[in-house]
Scaffold this active site. Structure first.
Site, mmCIF file in Angstrom:
data_model
loop_
_atom_site.group_PDB
_atom_site.id
_atom_site.type_symbol
_atom_site.label_atom_id
_atom_site.label_comp_id
_atom_site.label_asym_id
_atom_site.label_seq_id
_atom_site.Cartn_x
_atom_site.Cartn_y
_atom_site.Cartn_z
ATOM 1 N N CYS A 274 0.763 -1.274 0.100
ATOM 2 C CA CYS A 274 -0.200 -0.107 -0.204
ATOM 3 C C CYS A 274 0.822 1.159 -0.060
ATOM 4 O O CYS A 274 0.671 2.179 -0.925
ATOM 5 C CB CYS A 274 -0.820 -0.179 1.158
ATOM 6 S SG CYS A 274 -2.267 -1.088 1.042
HETATM 7 C C1 UDX Z 1 -0.907 0.016 5.599
HETATM 8 C C2 UDX Z 1 -2.141 0.932 6.318
HETATM 9 O O1 UDX Z 1 -1.762 0.965 7.732
HETATM 10 C C3 UDX Z 1 -3.504 0.292 6.193
HETATM 11 O O2 UDX Z 1 -4.155 0.997 6.917
HETATM 12 C C4 UDX Z 1 -3.730 0.359 4.676
HETATM 13 O O3 UDX Z 1 -4.875 0.152 4.532
HETATM 14 C C5 UDX Z 1 -2.657 -0.498 4.027
HETATM 15 O O4 UDX Z 1 -1.355 -0.090 4.249
HETATM 16 P P1 UDX Z 1 0.319 -2.576 5.934
HETATM 17 O O5 UDX Z 1 0.939 -2.255 4.546
HETATM 18 O O6 UDX Z 1 -0.382 -3.779 6.261
HETATM 19 O O7 UDX Z 1 -0.884 -1.257 5.997
HETATM 20 O O8 UDX Z 1 1.502 -2.266 7.111
HETATM 21 P P2 UDX Z 1 1.506 -0.941 8.233
HETATM 22 O O9 UDX Z 1 1.395 -1.870 9.405
HETATM 23 O O10 UDX Z 1 0.908 0.199 8.149
HETATM 24 O O11 UDX Z 1 3.345 -0.898 7.924
HETATM 25 C C6 UDX Z 1 3.623 -0.440 6.575
HETATM 26 C C7 UDX Z 1 5.184 -0.476 6.552
HETATM 27 O O12 UDX Z 1 5.560 0.878 7.571
HETATM 28 C C8 UDX Z 1 5.929 -1.476 6.814
HETATM 29 O O13 UDX Z 1 6.988 -1.759 6.025
HETATM 30 C C9 UDX Z 1 6.455 -1.272 8.441
HETATM 31 O O14 UDX Z 1 7.581 -1.716 8.812
HETATM 32 C C10 UDX Z 1 6.691 0.155 8.424
HETATM 33 N N1 UDX Z 1 6.503 0.860 9.680
HETATM 34 C C11 UDX Z 1 5.431 1.251 10.340
HETATM 35 C C12 UDX Z 1 7.655 1.636 10.092
HETATM 36 O O15 UDX Z 1 8.852 1.697 9.328
HETATM 37 N N2 UDX Z 1 7.840 2.267 11.247
HETATM 38 C C13 UDX Z 1 6.478 2.132 12.027
HETATM 39 O O16 UDX Z 1 6.659 3.036 12.983
HETATM 40 C C14 UDX Z 1 5.470 1.661 11.576
#
Ligand code: UDX
Length: 445
Positions: A274
């Protein structure tokens, strides 16, 4: 009142989550997909991807007949009264959204609606750039059905906010529901279904225009991605300041209620299906509208460079990568998923290989996906400890719980050189820093 009958177009991550969510209550769902192999798999009760709780839910839904998967739209439209569209909307090479799958789905829904005598509601759940639902999808459905949006069929845009790894809880307990509506009847019909489904646990519902709903999804993801690139920028500054630690900076900043501690974990950057594609699509959409979204471009640029920080830190301790043995713990873009789409492990592995390193990887569930990307260019270990054996340096890439349990001795006993790069800040620098050659994102030394 008889519960609504539901169909879902596209059985990817969002489609199956939506379908399985409804089957936890008294609803039957017909799912449609074009991939025959996938349909067969789903109808046998086999989940096509890794997601906690979904395997049990799918088996139950198939056994009880609450879920069936078909390849044609006719039955799905004629036998149900609300259709959720959940097909993929990937990026084109220039970053613009690729609407071919959703436009094809709109045409097929239109054709199937031709023969239907009763009102039908179409709900777009796929992420689409602002105005797509109204300017493209509505017209395609009208053209192919010969019917008018409004009196003959309804149209809503209701984005999903599912996180991989916690999709079930996100489906059953969302923070909010956004209902973008073509007209009041469309919005009322969807609100009625969702209130019936969530009952006393109905979250706040915001009713809005179709394009505002489309933008809410992009703005949410862009804001979260901005938080991540922001804290990674602070992490990179911390590394230049002796004694500074981004984990504590984030804690101190996050306790301000206006900021919140969530999404302030510094690391190697964001990946997944996403954030990367949605930021690109919002930038491209904004440029088409004549506005240069500089902030979003910076968010993306910071994230492009961030994975390579791992290699930079590695080189600080290991002068020559050529011929060295590097162990990577974690491949998936985040824990609790086998998804490697846009995972930061990919550019890291590519760069290590380019610099002549030998790479061994381990991930609890993502190895089959990694094999399809890297084939025999890298080695695959069966456990974290096996991955560490004889390595000159270890890079922690995904914060799986089993990696959090590793002790400094696991590294010192198994590696050739005890060099550890913590790319997700899961290890205590005071403990690991004493026993290993240790570097971490956002840790000034
Ligand atoms: C995301 C959105 O959270 C969700 O609402 C949307 O519908 C789809 O995209 P997702 O892709 O499942 O969900 O993952 P998410 O938990 O949001 O993490 C995304 C990325 O950010 C990951 O690679 C994670 O490692 C990274 N991340 C997240 C960080 O590097 N630091 C953080 O503090 C949080």
């Amino acid at each position: 009142m008889k519960p609504h009958k539901i169909s879902v177009i596209g059985t990817g991550y969002v489609g199956l989550s939506t379908a399985l969510g409804f089957t936890t209550k008294d609803y039957s769902v017909i799912a449609v997909d074009t991939d025959k192999e996938k349909i067969e798999k789903i109808n046998k009760g086999l989940l096509p991807f890794h997601e906690p709780h979904f395997q049990e839910l799918l088996e139950k839904a198939i056994k009880t007949g609450k879920l069936s998967c078909v390849s044609t739209f006719e039955k799905a439209i004629s036998d149900t009264d609300i259709t959720f569209v959940t097909v993929g909307t990937p990026s084109q090479p220039d970053g613009n959204i690729d609407l071919q799958h959703i436009e094809k789905a709109a045409c097929k829904i239109g054709k199937a609606l031709q023969k239907k005598g009763t009102y039908h509601l179409v709900v777009i759940k796929s992420t689409v750039t602002p105005t797509t639902t109204e300017t493209s999808l509505k017209h395609l459905i009208e053209k192919h059905s010969g019917k008018l949006c409004g009196p003959n069929f309804g149209l809503c845009m209701s984005p999903e906010f599912l996180r991989e790894g916690s999709a079930l809880s996100d489906v059953l307990h969302p923070d909010r529901i956004i209902i973008g509506e073509f007209d009041k009847k469309s919005g009322d019909t969807l609100e009625e279904l969702l209130k019936e489904f969530y009952n006393k646990n109905t979250p706040p519902i915001i009713r809005t225009s179709l394009s505002t709903a489309e933008l809410i999804k992009y703005a949410s993801n862009a804001f979260l991605a901005t938080k991540i690139s922001f804290i990674n920028t602070i992490a990179n500054i911390c590394e230049k300041i002796s004694g500074a630690d981004v984990a504590l900076v984030a804690k101190g900043v996050g306790l301000d209620k206006r900021i919140s501690p969530l999404f302030l974990n510094a690391g190697l950057g964001y990946g997944g299906s996403c954030f990367p594609k949605d930021i690109k699509a919002l930038i491209a959409c904004s440029k088409t509208l004549g506005y240069e979204p500089e902030l979003l471009e910076s968010v993306e640029n910071v994230n492009k460079i961030q994975p390579l920080k791992a290699i930079e830190l590695c080189k600080d301790l290991l002068t020559n990568l050529k011929g060295s043995h590097i162990a990577l713990l974690g491949l998936a873009f985040k824990p609790h998923t086998d998804d490697m789409r846009e995972a930061v492990s990919i550019p890291i592995i590519n760069q290590l290989l380019k610099e002549g390193a030998n790479v061994t990887v381990y991930d609890p569930v993502a190895i089959p996906n990694a094999k399809s990307i890297f084939k025999d260019k890298i080695k695959y270990a069966a456990s974290a400890i096996q991955c560490l054996k004889k390595a000159d340096c270890c890079i922690l890439i995904t914060e799986w719980d089993e990696f959090k349990k590793l002790k400094p001795e696991d590294f010192t006993k198994n590696m050739k050189k005890p060099i550890l790069i913590d790319g997700r800040r899961i290890y205590n620098p005071n403990e690991f820093g004493k026993k290993l050659l240790f570097k971490a994102i956002g840790l000034g030394q």
